[in-house]
Design an enzyme around this catalytic site. Sequence first.
Site, PDB file in Angstrom:
ATOM      1  N   GLU A 168      34.424  41.273  40.979  1.00  0.00           N
ATOM      2  CA  GLU A 168      33.468  41.890  41.907  1.00  0.00           C
ATOM      3  C   GLU A 168      32.095  42.071  41.262  1.00  0.00           C
ATOM      4  O   GLU A 168      31.069  41.829  41.893  1.00  0.00           O
ATOM      5  CB  GLU A 168      33.980  43.250  42.403  1.00  0.00           C
ATOM      6  CG  GLU A 168      35.105  43.171  43.418  1.00  0.00           C
ATOM      7  CD  GLU A 168      34.665  42.641  44.792  1.00  0.00           C
ATOM      8  OE1 GLU A 168      33.463  42.440  45.014  1.00  0.00           O
ATOM      9  OE2 GLU A 168      35.552  42.417  45.644  1.00  0.00           O
ATOM     10  N   ASP A 203      33.083  56.368  41.526  1.00  0.00           N
ATOM     11  CA  ASP A 203      33.497  55.050  42.028  1.00  0.00           C
ATOM     12  C   ASP A 203      35.025  54.972  42.066  1.00  0.00           C
ATOM     13  O   ASP A 203      35.612  54.450  43.024  1.00  0.00           O
ATOM     14  CB  ASP A 203      33.001  53.920  41.120  1.00  0.00           C
ATOM     15  CG  ASP A 203      31.497  53.941  40.885  1.00  0.00           C
ATOM     16  OD1 ASP A 203      30.993  54.966  40.375  1.00  0.00           O
ATOM     17  OD2 ASP A 203      30.832  52.944  41.194  1.00  0.00           O
ATOM     18  N   ASP A 245      27.010  45.875  48.990  1.00  0.00           N
ATOM     19  CA  ASP A 245      28.093  46.336  48.134  1.00  0.00           C
ATOM     20  C   ASP A 245      27.525  46.908  46.840  1.00  0.00           C
ATOM     21  O   ASP A 245      26.589  46.357  46.272  1.00  0.00           O
ATOM     22  CB  ASP A 245      29.042  45.174  47.848  1.00  0.00           C
ATOM     23  CG  ASP A 245      29.658  44.611  49.127  1.00  0.00           C
ATOM     24  OD1 ASP A 245      29.917  45.398  50.053  1.00  0.00           O
ATOM     25  OD2 ASP A 245      29.872  43.396  49.188  1.00  0.00           O
ATOM     26  N   ASP A 267      25.415  54.442  38.913  1.00  0.00           N
ATOM     27  CA  ASP A 267      25.145  54.942  37.561  1.00  0.00           C
ATOM     28  C   ASP A 267      26.265  54.519  36.612  1.00  0.00           C
ATOM     29  O   ASP A 267      27.231  53.877  37.006  1.00  0.00           O
ATOM     30  CB  ASP A 267      24.926  56.459  37.560  1.00  0.00           C
ATOM     31  CG  ASP A 267      26.120  57.210  38.112  1.00  0.00           C
ATOM     32  OD1 ASP A 267      27.124  56.552  38.497  1.00  0.00           O
ATOM     33  OD2 ASP A 267      26.062  58.438  38.164  1.00  0.00           O
TER      34      ASP A 267
HETATM   35  C1  LIG Z   1      30.519  43.342  56.551  1.00  0.00           C
HETATM   36  O1  LIG Z   1      30.753  42.410  55.530  1.00  0.00           O
HETATM   37  C2  LIG Z   1      31.398  42.960  54.395  1.00  0.00           C
HETATM   38  C3  LIG Z   1      31.498  41.872  53.353  1.00  0.00           C
HETATM   39  O2  LIG Z   1      31.800  40.627  53.885  1.00  0.00           O
HETATM   40  C4  LIG Z   1      32.764  43.519  54.802  1.00  0.00           C
HETATM   41  O3  LIG Z   1      33.384  44.117  53.682  1.00  0.00           O
HETATM   42  C5  LIG Z   1      32.581  44.560  55.873  1.00  0.00           C
HETATM   43  O4  LIG Z   1      33.837  45.007  56.310  1.00  0.00           O
HETATM   44  C6  LIG Z   1      31.815  43.959  57.045  1.00  0.00           C
HETATM   45  N1  LIG Z   1      31.556  44.995  58.022  1.00  0.00           N
HETATM   46  C7  LIG Z   1      31.827  44.817  59.300  1.00  0.00           C
HETATM   47  C8  LIG Z   1      31.522  45.929  60.211  1.00  0.00           C
HETATM   48  O5  LIG Z   1      32.319  43.787  59.738  1.00  0.00           O
END
Ligand SMILES: *[C@@H]1O[C@H](CO)[C@@H](O)[C@H](O)[C@H]1NC(C)=O
Length: 147
Positions: free
Chosen positions: A53, A109, A71, A103
């Site tokens: 990740e 986290d 993210d 941080d």
């Molecule tokens: C938006 O995209 C992210 C990464 O692909 C995913 O983790 C997340 O659930 C998505 N959100 C929605 C509302 O689809």
Amino acid sequence: MKVLAFTLFCLFIAVNEAKVYERCELARKLKNSKLDVVSGHSIANWVCLAYYESRFNSRLVGPPNRNKSQDYGIFQINSRWWCSNGKGTTANGCRSSCSAFLDDDITNDIECAKRIVKDPNGISAWVAWRNYCRGKNLSKWTQGCRL
Ligand SMILES: *[C@@H]1O[C@H](CO)[C@@H](O)[C@H](O)[C@H]1NC(C)=O
Ligand SMILES: *[C@@H]1O[C@H](CO)[C@@H](O)[C@H](O)[C@H]1NC(C)=O
């Protein structure tokens, strides 16, 4: 004096730059936080997940996802569901700002990860885990670490 101040300023910035965890350092931190016990997944799963990740970079902000969420941090916690970055809607499941996951102290986290795995998707919520860790021999991720 100005030059000295500037030098000190740069040093400060350097010291505060991205903390990239060492593999065993991360493994020990996760172990001490009982992430394996709470989640039902071995520490090796989590070290593998964090590697794919974030490459263990606790300050990583991922590029915007197609749906405009982002993210954050070592586990790349998603702003649509788990934290608030002030942009767009969020379920904010971890009741946290996203920047709090950037941080060097990853205690929060880890607490959020414990919350995320409680959902029906479990650890499969992390795409990198599904793609690179699931069903693999993960022993190398904790090899040589005193846990
Ligand atoms: C938006 O995209 C992210 C990464 O692909 C995913 O983790 C997340 O659930 C998505 N959100 C929605 C509302 O689809
Ligand atoms: C996993 O890999 C390690 C070395 O990398 C090896 O010693 C071990 O036997 C492997 N386990 C399985 C179940 O294949």
